[in-house]
Design an enzyme around this catalytic site. Structure first.
Site, PDB file in Angstrom:
ATOM      1  N   ASP A   1      17.051 -17.700   8.410  1.00 45.59           N
ATOM      2  CA  ASP A   1      18.356 -17.870   9.030  1.00 45.59           C
ATOM      3  C   ASP A   1      18.212 -18.158  10.524  1.00 45.59           C
ATOM      4  OD1 ASP A   1      21.512 -17.030   8.712  1.00 45.59           O
ATOM      5  OD2 ASP A   1      20.713 -16.424  10.658  1.00 45.59           O
TER       6      ASP A   1
ATOM      7  N   LYS B   1      23.825 -22.785  11.810  1.00 39.82           N
ATOM      8  CA  LYS B   1      25.246 -22.577  12.107  1.00 39.82           C
ATOM      9  C   LYS B   1      25.761 -23.528  13.175  1.00 39.82           C
ATOM     10  CE  LYS B   1      24.189 -17.712  11.373  1.00 39.82           C
ATOM     11  NZ  LYS B   1      22.743 -17.760  11.721  1.00 39.82           N
TER      12      LYS B   1
ATOM     13  N   HIS C   1      29.890 -20.558  13.167  1.00 35.25           N
ATOM     14  CA  HIS C   1      29.297 -19.345  13.737  1.00 35.25           C
ATOM     15  C   HIS C   1      30.347 -18.336  14.213  1.00 35.25           C
ATOM     16  CE1 HIS C   1      25.388 -17.963  15.963  1.00 35.25           C
ATOM     17  NE2 HIS C   1      26.023 -16.958  15.424  1.00 35.25           N
TER      18      HIS C   1
ATOM     19  N   SER D   1      30.881 -17.224   9.702  1.00 36.07           N
ATOM     20  CA  SER D   1      30.244 -16.046  10.277  1.00 36.07           C
ATOM     21  C   SER D   1      31.226 -15.414  11.264  1.00 36.07           C
ATOM     22  CB  SER D   1      28.960 -16.454  11.000  1.00 36.07           C
ATOM     23  OG  SER D   1      28.286 -15.329  11.529  1.00 36.07           O
ATOM     24  N   ASN D   2      31.300 -14.101  11.249  1.00 33.27           N
ATOM     25  CA  ASN D   2      32.175 -13.348  12.156  1.00 33.27           C
ATOM     26  C   ASN D   2      33.662 -13.596  11.912  1.00 33.27           C
ATOM     27  OD1 ASN D   2      30.035 -12.130  13.956  1.00 33.27           O
ATOM     28  ND2 ASN D   2      29.589 -14.304  14.265  1.00 33.27           N
TER      29      ASN D   2
ATOM     30  N   LEU E   1      19.953  -3.730  10.886  1.00 35.45           N
ATOM     31  CA  LEU E   1      19.371  -2.497  11.428  1.00 35.45           C
ATOM     32  C   LEU E   1      20.153  -2.020  12.647  1.00 35.45           C
ATOM     33  CD1 LEU E   1      15.610  -3.523  11.130  1.00 35.45           C
ATOM     34  CD2 LEU E   1      17.024  -2.298   9.472  1.00 35.45           C
TER      35      LEU E   1
ATOM     36  N   LYS F   1      15.369  -9.002  11.426  1.00 35.17           N
ATOM     37  CA  LYS F   1      14.647  -9.842  12.381  1.00 35.17           C
ATOM     38  C   LYS F   1      13.515  -9.038  13.011  1.00 35.17           C
ATOM     39  CE  LYS F   1      14.194 -10.907  16.999  1.00 35.17           C
ATOM     40  NZ  LYS F   1      14.047 -10.049  18.186  1.00 35.17           N
ATOM     41  N   SER F   2      12.371  -9.647  13.144  1.00 31.28           N
ATOM     42  CA  SER F   2      11.265  -9.042  13.879  1.00 31.28           C
ATOM     43  C   SER F   2      10.316 -10.157  14.304  1.00 31.28           C
ATOM     44  CB  SER F   2      10.511  -8.022  13.014  1.00 31.28           C
ATOM     45  OG  SER F   2       9.432  -7.460  13.750  1.00 31.28           O
ATOM     46  N   VAL F   3       9.550  -9.900  15.358  1.00 29.98           N
ATOM     47  CA  VAL F   3       8.510 -10.851  15.767  1.00 29.98           C
ATOM     48  C   VAL F   3       7.129 -10.208  15.611  1.00 29.98           C
ATOM     49  CG1 VAL F   3      10.034 -12.112  17.330  1.00 29.98           C
ATOM     50  CG2 VAL F   3       8.707 -10.171  18.204  1.00 29.98           C
TER      51      VAL F   3
ATOM     52  N   ASN G   1       9.526  -4.820   6.318  1.00 26.49           N
ATOM     53  CA  ASN G   1      10.949  -4.993   6.029  1.00 26.49           C
ATOM     54  C   ASN G   1      11.220  -5.658   4.685  1.00 26.49           C
ATOM     55  OD1 ASN G   1      11.630  -3.818   8.464  1.00 26.49           O
ATOM     56  ND2 ASN G   1      11.957  -5.756   9.538  1.00 26.49           N
TER      57      ASN G   1
END
Length: 282
Positions: free
Chosen positions: A47, A77, A110, A147-148, A198, A238-240, A248
């Site tokens: 995403d 988006k 978005h 979205s939103n 999260l 999300k993570s880097v 996850n």
């Protein structure tokens, strides 16, 4: 349910039940590497958004993974200045170019009421949606959504939409469960996608979650993602960090008991809440 499981959208398109989020992931090597790691770990759903300014790097990460395009589900988006027919049409082509893809699996508006169209948000969304519907007919996009969006934004969109929204991606986690929006989504066959599943960093300080995580011998992140899945949401963690990206995804070999689900359901307000889309300052 496992990492290869899918939900079926209202038009029959299958979407993986968990996705990899890239919000706040900087364009360049960080985004490229994290997307590549995610796909290597087993994510098949990525995403992004034009507003994240990382579509080119996400596209490179997809290519670098070596996984065939047909196995992947890619979402992006429409940015806040694309709420007209012509602007949305151009934005779709720009995203395809940035991502270096022939088609987008899911394309979302978005925000429903950004500053650029706040006085005429209904018309702006309707015009953008018309361009998105046309892109579906042209096979540039497989599924469309928002979205939103709150119920009144969706009600307005339904007045002119030929293709009904299939997804509503919202800020959704134990701290803000957006029950009114989720209930509306369910009633209209709209899948609730959870960005920031999260929450903020505050969620990791919640004592009840620490206790439940210890009970199941899991991380707090795994508990919260599993909670999301058991509510039939679609979380986009999300993570880097390579280890966290893998961790996850390891949420399919246990189940949270009803009494613990109830405790998590009671954590409302402990770690942030959604922005009011009618009052955002962008």
């Amino acid at each position: 349910m496992n990492k290869n499981s899918t939900y079926t959208l209202s038009n029959g398109v299958e979407i993986p039940v968990i996705g990899f989020g890239t919000w706040q992931t900087p364009n360049g090597e960080v985004a490229e590497e994290s997307v590549k790691w995610a796909i290597e770990a087993g994510y098949r759903h990525i995403d992004t958004a034009s507003a994240y300014r990382n579509e080119p790097s996400v596209g490179r990460g997809i290519k670098a993974s070596g996984v065939s395009r047909e196995e992947l589900f890619i979402t992006t988006k429409l940015g806040s200045k694309g709420h007209s027919y012509a602007a949305a049409k151009q934005a779709i082509d720009d995203s395809l170019k940035n991502l270096d893809l022939d088609y987008i699996d899911l394309y979302l508006i978005h925000w429903p009421s950004p500053l650029a169209i706040r006085e005429n948000w209904k018309e702006g969304n309707a015009e953008a949606w018309r361009a998105m519907e046309e892109a579906v007919e042209q096979k540039k996009i497989r599924a469309i959504g928002v979205s939103n969006f709150l119920p009144h934004h969706l009600d307005a969109l339904y007045e002119t939409a030929k293709i009904k929204p299939m997804v509503n991606q919202i800020f959704l986690n134990p701290s803000d469960q957006q029950q009114e929006v989720v209930k509306y989504n369910q009633a209209h066959d709209i899948l609730s996608e959870a960005y920031s599943p999260l929450g903020t960093g505050e969620i990791f300080k919640v004592d009840e979650l620490k206790e439940i995580a210890e009970k199941y011998n899991r991380s707090i992140a795994q508990i919260v993602l599993r909670w999301s899945l058991q509510h039939q949401f679609l979380p986009l963690p999300k993570s880097v960090h390579k280890e966290r990206i893998q961790e996850n995804l390891e949420v399919f070999d246990f189940e949270i008991k009803p009494e613990d689900m109830a405790i998590i359901d009671g954590l409302k307000g402990l770690a942030g809440s959604a922005k009011n889309p009618d009052k955002v300052d962008f």
